[in-house]
Design a protein around this motif. Structure first.
Motif, short mmCIF file in Angstrom:
data_model
loop_
_atom_site.label_atom_id
_atom_site.label_comp_id
_atom_site.label_asym_id
_atom_site.label_seq_id
_atom_site.Cartn_x
_atom_site.Cartn_y
_atom_site.Cartn_z
N MET A 138 0.71 -1.19 0.06
CA MET A 138 -0.19 0.04 -0.04
C MET A 138 0.82 1.30 -0.05
SD MET A 138 -2.73 -1.09 2.95
CE MET A 138 -3.42 0.39 3.02
N ALA A 139 2.01 1.29 0.88
CA ALA A 139 2.88 2.60 0.84
C ALA A 139 3.56 2.65 -0.44
CB ALA A 139 3.86 2.23 1.90
N ILE A 140 3.97 1.49 -1.16
CA ILE A 140 4.54 1.72 -2.64
C ILE A 140 3.43 2.28 -3.30
CG2 ILE A 140 5.33 0.61 -4.36
CD1 ILE A 140 6.78 -1.29 -2.70
N MET A 141 2.02 1.93 -3.35
CA MET A 141 1.00 2.40 -4.16
C MET A 141 0.91 3.98 -3.92
SD MET A 141 -1.47 -1.01 -4.07
CE MET A 141 -2.83 0.04 -4.74
N PHE A 142 0.90 4.32 -2.67
CA PHE A 142 0.54 5.71 -2.37
C PHE A 142 1.72 6.35 -2.85
CE2 PHE A 142 -1.71 4.97 2.00
CZ PHE A 142 -2.82 4.74 1.23
N TRP A 143 3.08 6.07 -2.95
CA TRP A 143 4.15 6.73 -3.52
C TRP A 143 3.95 6.87 -4.84
CZ3 TRP A 143 7.62 4.96 -6.79
CH2 TRP A 143 8.72 5.55 -7.16
N ALA A 144 3.49 5.83 -5.38
CA ALA A 144 3.25 5.90 -7.05
C ALA A 144 2.24 6.89 -7.50
CB ALA A 144 2.99 4.32 -7.47
N MET A 145 1.27 6.79 -6.62
CA MET A 145 0.01 7.76 -6.96
C MET A 145 0.40 9.18 -6.86
SD MET A 145 -3.08 5.75 -4.67
CE MET A 145 -4.35 6.75 -5.11
N LEU A 161 -9.43 -14.16 1.01
CA LEU A 161 -9.57 -13.37 -0.19
C LEU A 161 -11.25 -12.81 -0.41
CD1 LEU A 161 -7.62 -15.71 -2.73
CD2 LEU A 161 -6.88 -14.10 -0.93
N ILE A 162 -11.68 -12.27 0.69
CA ILE A 162 -13.19 -11.96 0.38
C ILE A 162 -13.46 -10.69 -0.30
CG2 ILE A 162 -15.06 -10.97 1.77
CD1 ILE A 162 -14.23 -12.61 4.17
N GLY A 163 -12.57 -9.73 -0.47
CA GLY A 163 -12.63 -8.63 -1.23
C GLY A 163 -12.54 -9.22 -2.87
N ALA A 164 -11.42 -9.66 -2.81
CA ALA A 164 -11.10 -10.17 -4.46
C ALA A 164 -12.34 -11.16 -4.85
CB ALA A 164 -9.83 -10.93 -4.48
N MET A 165 -12.76 -12.22 -4.05
CA MET A 165 -13.87 -12.96 -4.74
C MET A 165 -15.21 -12.15 -4.92
SD MET A 165 -12.94 -16.35 -2.13
CE MET A 165 -14.21 -17.14 -2.80
N GLN A 166 -15.28 -11.25 -4.23
CA GLN A 166 -16.69 -10.46 -4.52
C GLN A 166 -16.42 -8.96 -5.28
OE1 GLN A 166 -19.51 -10.35 -1.24
NE2 GLN A 166 -18.01 -11.42 -0.11
N PHE A 167 -15.00 -8.92 -5.86
CA PHE A 167 -15.06 -7.44 -6.57
C PHE A 167 -15.87 -7.66 -8.08
CE2 PHE A 167 -12.23 -5.41 -9.56
CZ PHE A 167 -12.22 -3.93 -9.02
N ARG A 168 -16.44 -6.47 -8.06
CA ARG A 168 -17.42 -6.25 -9.33
C ARG A 168 -17.25 -5.19 -10.12
NH1 ARG A 168 -17.84 -10.71 -7.72
NH2 ARG A 168 -19.68 -11.84 -7.35
N LEU A 169 -16.05 -4.47 -9.94
CA LEU A 169 -15.89 -3.06 -10.58
C LEU A 169 -14.94 -3.54 -11.75
CD1 LEU A 169 -15.28 -0.62 -7.64
CD2 LEU A 169 -17.48 -0.74 -9.02
N PRO A 170 -15.31 -2.80 -12.93
CA PRO A 170 -14.56 -3.07 -13.93
C PRO A 170 -13.20 -2.44 -13.99
CG PRO A 170 -16.17 -1.62 -14.65
CD PRO A 170 -16.38 -1.98 -13.23
N LEU A 171 -11.96 -2.96 -14.30
CA LEU A 171 -10.77 -2.33 -14.41
C LEU A 171 -10.51 -1.76 -15.73
CD1 LEU A 171 -8.56 -5.10 -12.83
CD2 LEU A 171 -9.64 -2.93 -11.57
N GLN A 172 -10.04 -0.36 -15.72
CA GLN A 172 -9.80 0.18 -16.98
C GLN A 172 -8.51 -0.44 -17.46
OE1 GLN A 172 -9.54 4.52 -17.08
NE2 GLN A 172 -11.05 4.56 -15.40
N SER A 173 -7.52 -0.84 -16.76
CA SER A 173 -6.25 -1.34 -17.26
C SER A 173 -6.38 -2.65 -18.09
CB SER A 173 -5.24 -1.43 -16.16
OG SER A 173 -5.29 -0.10 -15.29
N SER A 174 -5.24 -2.93 -18.64
CA SER A 174 -5.30 -4.51 -19.07
C SER A 174 -4.10 -5.38 -18.42
CB SER A 174 -4.88 -4.35 -20.68
OG SER A 174 -5.69 -3.61 -21.39
N TYR A 175 -3.35 -4.70 -17.46
CA TYR A 175 -2.21 -5.26 -16.91
C TYR A 175 -2.64 -5.06 -15.38
CZ TYR A 175 -0.69 -4.95 -21.54
OH TYR A 175 -0.44 -5.23 -23.04
N LEU A 176 -2.37 -6.09 -14.58
CA LEU A 176 -2.67 -6.11 -12.93
C LEU A 176 -1.28 -6.32 -12.22
CD1 LEU A 176 -4.66 -5.60 -10.55
CD2 LEU A 176 -4.87 -8.35 -10.74
N LEU A 177 -0.62 -5.44 -11.46
CA LEU A 177 0.43 -5.64 -11.02
C LEU A 177 0.21 -5.75 -9.47
CD1 LEU A 177 3.60 -6.06 -11.22
CD2 LEU A 177 3.75 -3.61 -10.66
N ASN A 178 0.16 -6.88 -8.82
CA ASN A 178 -0.14 -7.15 -7.36
C ASN A 178 1.15 -6.96 -6.75
OD1 ASN A 178 0.27 -9.62 -5.37
ND2 ASN A 178 -1.83 -9.10 -5.30
N LEU A 179 1.05 -6.32 -5.45
CA LEU A 179 2.41 -6.02 -4.73
C LEU A 179 2.27 -6.92 -3.45
CD1 LEU A 179 2.61 -2.25 -5.35
CD2 LEU A 179 3.78 -3.93 -6.50
#
Length: 429
Positions: free
Chosen positions: A97-104, A122-140
């Motif tokens: 999260m801290a790296i993401m804040f820095w990148a933002m 993985l409750i949040g991921a399993m119920q995630f319904r919002l469409p991503l604009q990006s084509s690439y996902l970089l998990n940290l």
């Protein structure tokens, strides 16, 4: 990077134990708005932030495993290592999260996804319904610098329960408390092959050696953590001594308990016979293929409950392991159910993975592709999208997550941040 460490300190000052993350969610939203990001929240509390025309989405979960005194977390520095004094640190995944804040703060075209309650299935991921604009996902959420994760284990929880019946104790019987405490603990995925002893299993082995009746039993901290402690109160007709020096026995006053559990024999057999740890090894990936962890034993309103976390690198073996575990407990008189299934993320060498490796090799010439015997949210998030998404997981070095020994190497954090920025730059045009 000092600014990333400051972001991490701000994050650790906010309560974010799984299921209790409202203040952290509000902080993320306010921070994103302050930088001009659009913010969307779904029905479970996932937060999607976007700015400009992003090609890459950074992702981390904002809950943490809370063990010890996390109110507040007291951070200490030992050279380049960040630690907590008397609790888990929460670098998993607070440092992501801290790296993401820095990148933002440094990018005008970026998408950032903060998921909720990862640590409890993985409750949040399993119920995630919002469409991503990006084509690439970089998990940290990876925990070893210089490694690129392109696959992870799936998971399933097995919950066994037993309605307890009680019988009166004889007046002459002796009462003892047997405790297993100060065990090392660890993550039930990434540490399951490290020969870390389970306090619950150590207690169970000892109980098998003696002719005792159970009065009460409890142990473990989290379903997905190797247990650090366990305690049983037992009744014995003879003086009780234990062989395991890690266990402590003390006599209790007569009359302090007047009943014992009628199903003592079945419970002790279940503790002793449960095959804790790695069940099968994947030679190609050089990681466990299947494993299971008996994480919690609890007694609530007269029902004894065993919480187990099963993992496998493919869905078929995960189903087999879960069914076998259910059958094991049912054979001993327990009720048993499966819940919280999340599929394995099958390793795939995508173009995005190769691009990440190219960037990574500037810092780590021997950067390799890996899969991990733990749950990563990438697989679930990919499946939730209508369009094709390619995903990779990287991260700084975090040792002993989910335990009070948790530590994070700030040098690896700095390297990871530079890699993240270079990956974003690669997809600017």
């Amino acid at each position: 990077m000092e600014s990333i460490l400051e972001h991490f300190k701000a994050i650790t000052a906010i309560p974010r134990c799984s299921y209790h993350t409202t203040k952290m969610k509000e902080y993320i939203s306010a921070f994103a708005h302050s930088l001009g990001f659009g913010v969307h929240e779904d029905h479970v509390g996932n937060i999607l932030c976007h700015k400009g025309a992003p090609k890459v989405c950074l992702q981390a979960h904002y809950d943490m495993v809370c063990i010890g005194d996390t109110h507040p977390i007291e951070i200490v520095m030992e050279g380049t290592l960040v630690k907590a004094k008397h609790s888990t640190l929460g670098a998993d995944n607070g440092m992501g999260m801290a790296i993401m804040f820095w990148a933002m703060e440094h990018n005008e075209n970026l998408e950032c996804l903060f998921t909720v309650d990862e640590e409890v299935g993985l409750i949040g991921a399993m119920q995630f319904r919002l469409p991503l604009q990006s084509s690439y996902l970089l998990n940290l959420d990876a925990e070893e610098e210089g490694e690129i994760y392109i696959g992870c284990a799936g998971g399933m929880d097995v919950i066994a329960s037993l309605k307890l019946h009680y019988m009166p104790l004889e007046e002459e019987i002796k009462l003892y408390e047997i405790s297993a405490f100060s065990f090392t603990g660890g993550h039930s995925g990434v540490d399951i092959d490290k020969k870390i002893p389970s306090a619950i299993k150590a207690l169970g082995y000892e109980l098998l050696k003696h002719d005792v009746l159970l009065v009460s039993l409890r142990g473990g901290e989290r379903r997905n953590a190797i247990p650090k402690s366990a305690t049983a109160i037992v009744a014995s007709k003879t003086p009780l001594h234990v062989d395991d020096t890690r266990l402590h026995v003390k006599s209790l006053e007569k009359g302090s308990h007047t009943k014992y559990i009628a199903q003592s024999s079945s419970i002790i057999k279940a503790l002793g016979a449960f095959a804790q740890g790695v069940r099968e090894w994947d030679r190609e990936l050089d990681i466990p293929s299947m494993s299971i962890n008996l994480g919690i034993v609890s007694d609530f309103e007269g029902v004894l409950r065993f919480d187990c976390a099963a993992r496998a690198m493919d869905d078929e073996n995960l189903a087999i392991l879960a069914h076998e575990t259910v059958a094991f407990f049912k054979a001993l008189g327990f009720d048993a159910v499966q819940e919280g299934w999340h599929g394995a993320w099958k390793p795939e060498m995508t173009l995005f993975a190769q691009s990440v490796q190219s960037v990574m090799k500037e810092f780590y010439p021997h950067a390799t592709f890996k899969a991990i015997h733990a749950g990563l949210e990438c697989g679930e998030l990919i499946m939730r999208q209508a369009k094709k998404i390619e995903a990779v997981s990287i991260g700084p070095t975090i040792r002993y997550p989910h335990s009070q020994r948790e530590e994070c190497d700030m040098n690896s954090v700095s390297n990871t941040a530079f890699i993240v920025q270079n990956i974003i730059n690669t997809y600017k045009e």
